[in-house]
Design a protein around this motif. Sequence first.
Motif, PDB file in Angstrom:
ATOM      1  N   PRO A 212      36.111  64.567  45.351  1.00  0.00           N
ATOM      2  CA  PRO A 212      36.516  63.170  45.555  1.00  0.00           C
ATOM      3  C   PRO A 212      37.069  62.562  44.274  1.00  0.00           C
ATOM      4  CG  PRO A 212      34.378  63.593  46.539  1.00  0.00           C
ATOM      5  CD  PRO A 212      34.716  64.808  45.734  1.00  0.00           C
ATOM      6  N   LYS A 213      38.089  61.746  44.423  1.00  0.00           N
ATOM      7  CA  LYS A 213      38.695  61.087  43.269  1.00  0.00           C
ATOM      8  C   LYS A 213      37.921  59.825  42.904  1.00  0.00           C
ATOM      9  CE  LYS A 213      43.443  62.759  43.784  1.00  0.00           C
ATOM     10  NZ  LYS A 213      43.345  63.589  42.575  1.00  0.00           N
ATOM     11  N   ILE A 214      37.862  59.564  41.604  1.00  0.00           N
ATOM     12  CA  ILE A 214      37.204  58.382  41.074  1.00  0.00           C
ATOM     13  C   ILE A 214      38.249  57.579  40.301  1.00  0.00           C
ATOM     14  CG2 ILE A 214      35.351  57.488  39.627  1.00  0.00           C
ATOM     15  CD1 ILE A 214      34.433  59.062  42.123  1.00  0.00           C
ATOM     16  N   ALA A 215      38.431  56.328  40.702  1.00  0.00           N
ATOM     17  CA  ALA A 215      39.401  55.451  40.045  1.00  0.00           C
ATOM     18  C   ALA A 215      38.699  54.192  39.550  1.00  0.00           C
ATOM     19  CB  ALA A 215      40.525  55.068  41.008  1.00  0.00           C
ATOM     20  N   LEU A 216      39.249  53.593  38.511  1.00  0.00           N
ATOM     21  CA  LEU A 216      38.695  52.365  37.948  1.00  0.00           C
ATOM     22  C   LEU A 216      39.826  51.446  37.527  1.00  0.00           C
ATOM     23  CD1 LEU A 216      35.749  51.841  35.561  1.00  0.00           C
ATOM     24  CD2 LEU A 216      38.004  51.036  34.826  1.00  0.00           C
TER      25      LEU A 216
ATOM     26  N   VAL B  22      43.684  47.624  42.917  1.00  0.00           N
ATOM     27  CA  VAL B  22      42.535  48.117  43.681  1.00  0.00           C
ATOM     28  C   VAL B  22      42.905  48.257  45.153  1.00  0.00           C
ATOM     29  CG1 VAL B  22      40.207  47.579  44.474  1.00  0.00           C
ATOM     30  CG2 VAL B  22      40.817  47.214  42.074  1.00  0.00           C
ATOM     31  N   GLU B  23      43.517  47.239  45.716  1.00  0.00           N
ATOM     32  CA  GLU B  23      43.904  47.284  47.131  1.00  0.00           C
ATOM     33  C   GLU B  23      44.840  48.455  47.405  1.00  0.00           C
ATOM     34  OE1 GLU B  23      43.589  42.481  48.094  1.00  0.00           O
ATOM     35  OE2 GLU B  23      45.508  43.376  47.519  1.00  0.00           O
ATOM     36  N   GLY B  24      45.783  48.694  46.492  1.00  0.00           N
ATOM     37  CA  GLY B  24      46.702  49.813  46.671  1.00  0.00           C
ATOM     38  C   GLY B  24      46.010  51.158  46.581  1.00  0.00           C
ATOM     39  N   LEU B  25      45.083  51.297  45.640  1.00  0.00           N
ATOM     40  CA  LEU B  25      44.337  52.548  45.520  1.00  0.00           C
ATOM     41  C   LEU B  25      43.481  52.795  46.751  1.00  0.00           C
ATOM     42  CD1 LEU B  25      43.260  52.277  41.777  1.00  0.00           C
ATOM     43  CD2 LEU B  25      44.756  54.044  42.740  1.00  0.00           C
ATOM     44  N   VAL B  26      42.824  51.747  47.238  1.00  0.00           N
ATOM     45  CA  VAL B  26      41.996  51.878  48.442  1.00  0.00           C
ATOM     46  C   VAL B  26      42.843  52.367  49.613  1.00  0.00           C
ATOM     47  CG1 VAL B  26      40.688  50.570  50.163  1.00  0.00           C
ATOM     48  CG2 VAL B  26      40.264  50.200  47.720  1.00  0.00           C
ATOM     49  N   ASP B  27      44.044  51.828  49.719  1.00  0.00           N
ATOM     50  CA  ASP B  27      44.928  52.183  50.829  1.00  0.00           C
ATOM     51  C   ASP B  27      45.471  53.608  50.703  1.00  0.00           C
ATOM     52  OD1 ASP B  27      46.529  51.407  53.213  1.00  0.00           O
ATOM     53  OD2 ASP B  27      48.216  51.683  51.831  1.00  0.00           O
TER      54      ASP B  27
ATOM     55  N   ASP C 181      39.363  60.097  37.485  1.00  0.00           N
ATOM     56  CA  ASP C 181      40.698  60.607  37.788  1.00  0.00           C
ATOM     57  C   ASP C 181      41.808  59.599  37.503  1.00  0.00           C
ATOM     58  OD1 ASP C 181      40.017  63.275  39.249  1.00  0.00           O
ATOM     59  OD2 ASP C 181      38.692  61.767  40.148  1.00  0.00           O
ATOM     60  N   ILE C 182      41.523  58.321  37.708  1.00  0.00           N
ATOM     61  CA  ILE C 182      42.541  57.286  37.505  1.00  0.00           C
ATOM     62  C   ILE C 182      41.882  56.089  36.832  1.00  0.00           C
ATOM     63  CG2 ILE C 182      44.158  55.686  38.599  1.00  0.00           C
ATOM     64  CD1 ILE C 182      44.259  57.695  40.984  1.00  0.00           C
ATOM     65  N   VAL C 183      42.463  55.626  35.736  1.00  0.00           N
ATOM     66  CA  VAL C 183      42.003  54.417  35.077  1.00  0.00           C
ATOM     67  C   VAL C 183      43.203  53.522  34.816  1.00  0.00           C
ATOM     68  CG1 VAL C 183      40.894  53.412  33.038  1.00  0.00           C
ATOM     69  CG2 VAL C 183      40.063  55.593  33.975  1.00  0.00           C
ATOM     70  N   PHE C 184      43.126  52.288  35.279  1.00  0.00           N
ATOM     71  CA  PHE C 184      44.102  51.254  34.933  1.00  0.00           C
ATOM     72  C   PHE C 184      43.418  50.257  34.004  1.00  0.00           C
ATOM     73  CE2 PHE C 184      46.384  52.384  38.935  1.00  0.00           C
ATOM     74  CZ  PHE C 184      47.683  52.458  38.434  1.00  0.00           C
TER      75      PHE C 184
ATOM     76  N   LEU D  33      38.676  61.951  31.498  1.00  0.00           N
ATOM     77  CA  LEU D  33      39.726  62.294  32.453  1.00  0.00           C
ATOM     78  C   LEU D  33      39.615  63.752  32.878  1.00  0.00           C
ATOM     79  CD1 LEU D  33      42.807  60.512  30.853  1.00  0.00           C
ATOM     80  CD2 LEU D  33      41.675  59.882  33.001  1.00  0.00           C
ATOM     81  N   ARG D  34      39.602  63.958  34.180  1.00  0.00           N
ATOM     82  CA  ARG D  34      39.605  65.309  34.714  1.00  0.00           C
ATOM     83  C   ARG D  34      41.035  65.836  34.772  1.00  0.00           C
ATOM     84  NH1 ARG D  34      34.661  64.150  38.855  1.00  0.00           N
ATOM     85  NH2 ARG D  34      36.127  62.854  40.030  1.00  0.00           N
ATOM     86  N   ASP D  35      41.182  67.110  35.061  1.00  0.00           N
ATOM     87  CA  ASP D  35      42.518  67.692  35.199  1.00  0.00           C
ATOM     88  C   ASP D  35      43.342  66.857  36.180  1.00  0.00           C
ATOM     89  OD1 ASP D  35      41.599  69.637  33.522  1.00  0.00           O
ATOM     90  OD2 ASP D  35      41.628  71.262  35.016  1.00  0.00           O
ATOM     91  N   HIS D  36      44.603  66.612  35.816  1.00  0.00           N
ATOM     92  CA  HIS D  36      45.554  65.821  36.602  1.00  0.00           C
ATOM     93  C   HIS D  36      45.180  64.332  36.640  1.00  0.00           C
ATOM     94  CE1 HIS D  36      47.085  69.705  37.739  1.00  0.00           C
ATOM     95  NE2 HIS D  36      45.907  70.030  38.251  1.00  0.00           N
ATOM     96  N   GLY D  37      44.349  63.900  35.692  1.00  0.00           N
ATOM     97  CA  GLY D  37      43.966  62.497  35.640  1.00  0.00           C
ATOM     98  C   GLY D  37      45.071  61.611  35.087  1.00  0.00           C
ATOM     99  N   ARG D  38      44.853  60.308  35.238  1.00  0.00           N
ATOM    100  CA  ARG D  38      45.816  59.302  34.770  1.00  0.00           C
ATOM    101  C   ARG D  38      45.066  58.183  34.063  1.00  0.00           C
ATOM    102  NH1 ARG D  38      48.074  62.998  37.052  1.00  0.00           N
ATOM    103  NH2 ARG D  38      49.741  62.889  38.609  1.00  0.00           N
ATOM    104  N   LEU D  39      45.535  57.798  32.882  1.00  0.00           N
ATOM    105  CA  LEU D  39      45.028  56.605  32.207  1.00  0.00           C
ATOM    106  C   LEU D  39      46.241  55.767  31.836  1.00  0.00           C
ATOM    107  CD1 LEU D  39      42.302  56.433  29.392  1.00  0.00           C
ATOM    108  CD2 LEU D  39      43.960  54.645  29.894  1.00  0.00           C
ATOM    109  N   ILE D  40      46.343  54.610  32.481  1.00  0.00           N
ATOM    110  CA  ILE D  40      47.530  53.769  32.339  1.00  0.00           C
ATOM    111  C   ILE D  40      47.127  52.397  31.812  1.00  0.00           C
ATOM    112  CG2 ILE D  40      49.440  52.666  33.565  1.00  0.00           C
ATOM    113  CD1 ILE D  40      49.241  55.051  35.573  1.00  0.00           C
ATOM    114  N   VAL D  41      47.717  52.001  30.702  1.00  0.00           N
ATOM    115  CA  VAL D  41      47.493  50.686  30.121  1.00  0.00           C
ATOM    116  C   VAL D  41      48.602  49.750  30.597  1.00  0.00           C
ATOM    117  CG1 VAL D  41      47.471  49.364  27.961  1.00  0.00           C
ATOM    118  CG2 VAL D  41      46.275  51.564  28.101  1.00  0.00           C
ATOM    119  N   VAL D  42      48.217  48.678  31.270  1.00  0.00           N
ATOM    120  CA  VAL D  42      49.203  47.699  31.736  1.00  0.00           C
ATOM    121  C   VAL D  42      49.643  46.869  30.535  1.00  0.00           C
ATOM    122  CG1 VAL D  42      49.646  45.774  33.282  1.00  0.00           C
ATOM    123  CG2 VAL D  42      48.161  47.657  34.027  1.00  0.00           C
ATOM    124  N   ALA D  43      50.912  46.946  30.219  1.00  0.00           N
ATOM    125  CA  ALA D  43      51.458  46.272  29.046  1.00  0.00           C
ATOM    126  C   ALA D  43      52.657  45.421  29.459  1.00  0.00           C
ATOM    127  CB  ALA D  43      51.818  47.295  27.973  1.00  0.00           C
ATOM    128  N   SER D  44      53.742  45.505  28.713  1.00  0.00           N
ATOM    129  CA  SER D  44      54.905  44.652  28.969  1.00  0.00           C
ATOM    130  C   SER D  44      56.112  45.252  28.276  1.00  0.00           C
ATOM    131  CB  SER D  44      54.643  43.236  28.428  1.00  0.00           C
ATOM    132  OG  SER D  44      55.835  42.491  28.312  1.00  0.00           O
TER     133      SER D  44
END
Length: 281
Positions: free
Chosen positions: A5-9, A22-27, A87-90, A129-140
């Motif tokens: 199972p994937k874990i996102a934050l 969050v809503e998009g990830l849930v969907d 697996d995914i962090v924003f 981060l696990r293999d194929h994970g994503r860590l994305i910093v929301v910037a500008s």
Amino acid sequence: MTTTPKIALVSGATQGLGLALVEGLVDRLGPADTVYLTGRDTERVAQAVEAMPGGGAQVRGEILDVADPEAASQLATRLKERHGGVDIVFNNAVMRVGPDDDPRAIVEAYAEVNNFGTTRVLRAFAPLLRDHGRLIVVASSLGTLHYLAPVLHDHFDRLASLDDVDKQVAAWRDAVKDGSARAGAWPGFVNIPSKIGQVAAVRTLARQRREDDTARGILLASACPGMMNTPTSALWWDVSTAPSPAHAAVALLDLALQPVKPSHYGELVRNGEVLPWAPSR
């Protein structure tokens, strides 16, 4: 074959873009997956979780105040114990500033959330981060050297460590607080050096992790969601025709869920395209 199972934050997730992420990830994730909706206020986190529609991934609320020096590392420890990794962090937590705010009065709290909060999240969650994970910093898109006087470029370019990034941000913060920034080349809009500091943090950590992350299919990047129609943006600009947070979240979700493009690694990405860090020489 059993799929883990994937874990996102998502940090700063009780409203606006964070809530839309969050809503998009849930969907877009499955019922076995879990999305952590985090924020600094217990009641608002609980209300946001309660309001989530059914179906899709599970949603769990957690308190995460990135201005607290220990909060990110403590939450990362709990998630490692529960799930073994993420697996995914924003990183979306942000303190907003209005046109009537005095930069000298707000810059300490502003840097604490936007900049030191970013480096805390990077330190805490990148190792999980696990293999194929994503860590994305929301910037500008303001977070590039194009918006900084050339004499200041070395403050943020090719720094050796996140500690060095923090030192440069602290020096800028202190110059704003004591008024000396006004006599120098620093831009008066505090959002610009702050966003550059965020992007510099991602670039700095990416240089350290690139080889291993590339081998493991991990993406570490910063992302620009573009102008959005939010009450805070409306204080500065006419955003009546700008996209909603839900619309702006789509490109960021694609970055997190679609196959990695090697060109995106360590870069600032907007709508799937890399924004150049520095002016052409």
